[in-house]
Design an enzyme around this catalytic site. Structure first.
Site, PDB file in Angstrom:
ATOM      1  N   CYS A 171      53.121  87.142 -16.279  1.00  0.00           N
ATOM      2  CA  CYS A 171      51.783  87.625 -15.925  1.00  0.00           C
ATOM      3  C   CYS A 171      51.717  88.285 -14.554  1.00  0.00           C
ATOM      4  O   CYS A 171      50.890  89.170 -14.326  1.00  0.00           O
ATOM      5  CB  CYS A 171      50.774  86.484 -16.011  1.00  0.00           C
ATOM      6  SG  CYS A 171      51.029  85.147 -14.803  1.00  0.00           S
TER       7      CYS A 171
ATOM      8  N   CYS B 265      54.684  76.854 -14.018  1.00  0.00           N
ATOM      9  CA  CYS B 265      53.240  77.055 -14.030  1.00  0.00           C
ATOM     10  C   CYS B 265      52.553  75.987 -14.867  1.00  0.00           C
ATOM     11  O   CYS B 265      51.532  75.415 -14.464  1.00  0.00           O
ATOM     12  CB  CYS B 265      52.914  78.449 -14.569  1.00  0.00           C
ATOM     13  SG  CYS B 265      51.136  78.812 -14.627  1.00  0.00           S
TER      14      CYS B 265
ATOM     15  N   GLY C 265      45.176  76.833 -24.993  1.00  0.00           N
ATOM     16  CA  GLY C 265      45.511  77.683 -26.133  1.00  0.00           C
ATOM     17  C   GLY C 265      46.996  77.744 -26.443  1.00  0.00           C
ATOM     18  O   GLY C 265      47.433  78.663 -27.135  1.00  0.00           O
TER      19      GLY C 265
END
Length: 281
Positions: free
Chosen positions: A121, A29, A53
C-alpha cells in the site's frame, strides 16, 4: 497511528532491503497495527470484537484458511495467538470473492466492482527501489556492482543489491543463453550471484521470531510450510528449539527460499504459526 506505522512497518521494510533481505510488511502491519494497536483501541472503547475484511476463518480460538483459497490471507496472520483470536472475526472468510462482490452490489457499495490490488500500500507503482531511494540520501545497497556466476566469473552489472530478491529472473539482462536467477547476495563485496534454476533450490532453513497460534511451543512435528504468499505449501519436518526459533527440513527442495520472508506452518486448513526465514541453505 502514522508514527507507529513508520516505526513498525516502513523503517523495517527499508532496513531489510538494505541488508539483502526480502521483507513482508503486511505481516508486521497486521501484528503491530491492526491486531496490536487497533485491537487494543477497540478493547479500550469497550468493544468485544474486532471484525476485519481478511480472507481467513477464526473458529474456537483457532485460525483456519479461508473458504476461497485463491484469496486466503492467513499467510499474513500467523502471528495471531489465542489472546487475539478470541476477540476477532473475519466475516468474509466463509465466502467466495464473487459472493462478497455480489453482496456489496446488493448493498449499493461503490467498491463492489473495484479492481483488486496486490501491491504494497505504501509503495507507489511497485517501485521498491524508488521508494527506498526516496527515504535515503545514500546506501551501499543502492550502489551498482558485479553480477557473477557460481564460479566467480563476472557476467554483468547490477543496479544495487536492494533492487533484487532471491529467485528473481527479470531485470538481470541477457547474461547467458539459458535463464539465470538470483541465488545469493554478498553485501561484503556488493556482488549479486546468479545461477540456473536448479541452484535456486533449498531443502533446509531456520526461522526466527516464531509465533504459534496455540500460544504453546509444540514438539517436533510434520506440517506443510508456505515460504511465500503464492507458494503451494510443501511438506516438511519442523523442529522447535524450545524458544522462538525452529529448523525446517523439506521433503523435497523448494525454489527461492528468501531470508526476511515469512514461513507459515499448516496442518490441513489450520494455521499452526510461523516465523521469519533467516538462514536458508
Amino acid at each position: 497511528m502514522s508514527d507507529l506505522f513508520e516505526d513498525k512497518v516502513i523503517r523495517p521494510f527499508v532496513d531489510s532491503y538494505l541488508h539483502s533481505r526480502t521483507p513482508n510488511p503486511c505481516v508486521e502491519c497486521n501484528r503491530s497495527v491492526k491486531f496490536g494497536y487497533l485491537l487494543a483501541l477497540a478493547e479500550a472503547w469497550g468493544a468485544e470484537t474486532l471484525a476485519t475484511g481478511h480472507y481467513a476463518r477464526a473458529v474456537s480460538g483457532k485460525l483456519f484458511r479461508a473458504k476461497d483459497l485463491k484469496k486466503d490471507q492467513t499467510y499474513f496472520l500467523y502471528n495471531l495467538t489465542p489472546k487475539e483470536l478470541k476477540h476477532v472475526q473475519f466475516p468474509v472468510g466463509e465466502l467466495l470473492k464473487s459472493q462478497v462482490r455480489e453482496r456489496a452490489r446488493q448493498l449499493g457499495l461503490k467498491t463492489a466492482d473495484k479492481p483488486e490490488s496486490q501491491e504494497i500500500c505504501f509503495v507507489p507503482r511497485k517501485d521498491y527501489r524508488g521508494f527506498i531511494e526516496s527515504r535515503l540520501e545514500s546506501a551501499a545497497a543502492l550502489i551498482p556492482g558485479p553480477i557473477r556466476d557460481h564460479s566467480g566469473r563476472e557476467v554483468g552489472r547490477h543496479r544495487g543489491l536492494a533492487s533484487y530478491t532471491i529467485g528473481q529472473r527479470k531485470g538481470l539482462g541477457s547474461l547467458a543463453a539459458q535463464p539465470r536467477y538470483v541465488i545469493r547476495m554478498e553485501p561484503q563485496t556488493n556482488t549479486l550471484v546468479v545461477g540456473g534454476p536448479e541452484e535456486t533450490l533449498c531443502s533446509f532453513f531456520t526461522a526466527a521470531a516464531v509465533s504459534w497460534t496455540s500460544g504453546r511451543i509444540p514438539q517436533e512435528l510434520a506440517a506443510e510450510v508456505r515460504i511465500r504468499h503464492r507458494h503451494a505449501p510443501a511438506l516438511a519436518r519442523i523442529v522447535p528449539d524450545g524458544g522462538q526459533r525452529v529448523s525446517v527440513q523439506f521433503e523435497a527442495p523448494q525454489r527461492a527460499v528468501s531470508a526476511g520472508q515469512s514461513a507459515v506452518f499448516y496442518q490441513g486448513e489450520e494455521v499452526l504459526g510461523g516465523g521469519i526465514i533467516c538462514a536458508p541453505r
